[in-house]
Motif scaffolding. Sequence first.
Motif, PDB file in Angstrom:
ATOM      1  N   GLU A 124       0.843  -1.195   0.000  1.00 23.85           N
ATOM      2  CA  GLU A 124       0.000   0.000   0.000  1.00 23.85           C
ATOM      3  C   GLU A 124       0.883   1.253   0.000  1.00 23.85           C
ATOM      4  O   GLU A 124       1.873   1.329   0.720  1.00 23.85           O
ATOM      5  N   GLY A 125       0.516   2.220  -0.827  1.00 20.58           N
ATOM      6  CA  GLY A 125       1.294   3.450  -0.923  1.00 20.58           C
ATOM      7  C   GLY A 125       2.373   3.403  -1.979  1.00 20.58           C
ATOM      8  O   GLY A 125       3.016   4.426  -2.251  1.00 20.58           O
TER       9      GLY A 125
ATOM     10  N   THR B  55      -0.519  -3.728   3.968  1.00 23.76           N
ATOM     11  CA  THR B  55      -1.185  -2.452   4.177  1.00 23.76           C
ATOM     12  C   THR B  55      -0.656  -1.745   5.424  1.00 23.76           C
ATOM     13  O   THR B  55       0.020  -2.340   6.271  1.00 23.76           O
ATOM     14  N   ALA B  56      -1.004  -0.477   5.531  1.00 25.71           N
ATOM     15  CA  ALA B  56      -0.639   0.293   6.719  1.00 25.71           C
ATOM     16  C   ALA B  56      -1.242  -0.325   7.969  1.00 25.71           C
ATOM     17  O   ALA B  56      -0.645  -0.278   9.050  1.00 25.71           O
TER      18      ALA B  56
ATOM     19  N   ARG C  65       1.713   1.458  10.583  1.00 21.84           N
ATOM     20  CA  ARG C  65       2.210   2.784  10.205  1.00 21.84           C
ATOM     21  C   ARG C  65       2.137   2.910   8.684  1.00 21.84           C
ATOM     22  O   ARG C  65       1.933   1.935   7.971  1.00 21.84           O
ATOM     23  N   LYS C  66       2.315   4.129   8.188  1.00 26.93           N
ATOM     24  CA  LYS C  66       2.235   4.394   6.763  1.00 26.93           C
ATOM     25  C   LYS C  66       3.350   3.684   6.009  1.00 26.93           C
ATOM     26  O   LYS C  66       4.483   3.570   6.487  1.00 26.93           O
ATOM     27  N   LEU C  67       3.019   3.200   4.808  1.00 24.55           N
ATOM     28  CA  LEU C  67       3.986   2.506   3.971  1.00 24.55           C
ATOM     29  C   LEU C  67       4.119   3.202   2.624  1.00 24.55           C
ATOM     30  O   LEU C  67       3.239   3.940   2.197  1.00 24.55           O
ATOM     31  N   ASP C  68       5.233   2.919   1.946  1.00 25.23           N
ATOM     32  CA  ASP C  68       5.390   3.280   0.543  1.00 25.23           C
ATOM     33  C   ASP C  68       6.373   2.291  -0.072  1.00 25.23           C
ATOM     34  O   ASP C  68       6.703   1.273   0.557  1.00 25.23           O
TER      35      ASP C  68
ATOM     36  N   ARG D  15       9.610   2.466   2.330  1.00 22.10           N
ATOM     37  CA  ARG D  15       9.474   2.501   3.784  1.00 22.10           C
ATOM     38  C   ARG D  15       9.191   1.122   4.380  1.00 22.10           C
ATOM     39  O   ARG D  15       9.567   0.851   5.522  1.00 22.10           O
ATOM     40  N   TRP D  16       8.536   0.245   3.625  1.00 20.18           N
ATOM     41  CA  TRP D  16       8.189  -1.072   4.165  1.00 20.18           C
ATOM     42  C   TRP D  16       9.419  -1.844   4.645  1.00 20.18           C
ATOM     43  O   TRP D  16       9.326  -2.669   5.571  1.00 20.18           O
TER      44      TRP D  16
END
Length: 301
Positions: A234-235, A262-263, A268-271, A274-275
């Motif tokens: 996700e992201g 997914t986040a 936390r937020k992913l892209d 960042r994962w």
Amino acid sequence: MTGFELADDVEARLLVVPVGQRDQLCLRVFPQAVEDDRAPVVLVVPAMGIVATYYDPLARGLTLAGFPVVVCDLRGHGGSTPPVSRASRFGQQELVAVDLPAAVAAARREFPGRPLVLLGHSIGGQLGVAYLGRPEADVDGLALIASGTPHHRVYPGPRGLRVLLGTQTAALLGRAWGYFPGDRVGFGGREAAGVITDWARFARTGRFRPDGADLDYERAMSTVDVPVLVVSVEGDLMHTPAAMAELTGKLGSTRVTRLRYTAADAGRKLDRYRWVRVPGPLPTWIKDWWRDAADHGGGRP
């Protein structure tokens, strides 16, 4: 499923592998933190311009799940020498036909008798899929995380046009500059002109045909049948589920497991980058996937 806390006390050992007359690959070798005789070696192939040390949190999480891990700096990056410059005369053919076989052989020597899973991120997955088509390929499974085709036609409308223009501009810049100055333009780090040219061709045509290819990779990939894990993130707007499906569709494998990270899973937020740094459930997912594949006769046919 639960994730793993990062094991900061699991240290990597550096291993240098010669590839050719002047180049050397640097591998980061992580032992298991938890003994598991069924766990394969995981060989991580990084994204474009990303050095092996960036993957330390992922590697340490995998070791706590019982995996021995080897992370490879791509040629010219991180600890691999010499660094990319105008003198670099290699492309994706050398990465697939020389460097990945050398990295796989080194991982096999470090952890003899174990199966081996190649884990590719972004361009690392593209290279891994192509490597599997080679006659000397020696891999028992493939995990693709945030890795899909760069083919512009898999992206809808204006996004596809931006991918096409961006990749072709990068190739032109690489030829004009002598290497692609990603560190200056803010994408992918410094990269050999040949690697960028091959990547741009893949984005334009949808076919893996590097300069100097010694075989028809598209035909060779279609004969590959190993267990494959595909995890979209996700992201990540680049490696969409459609882009990942087109890349895995080049393989002949019928044993494909698809998951979405997914986040909510990570907390936390992913892209698309960042994962790698998040101590989430991915090690557990990979462990469950491999055990299921092994129980159903995983590895090469």
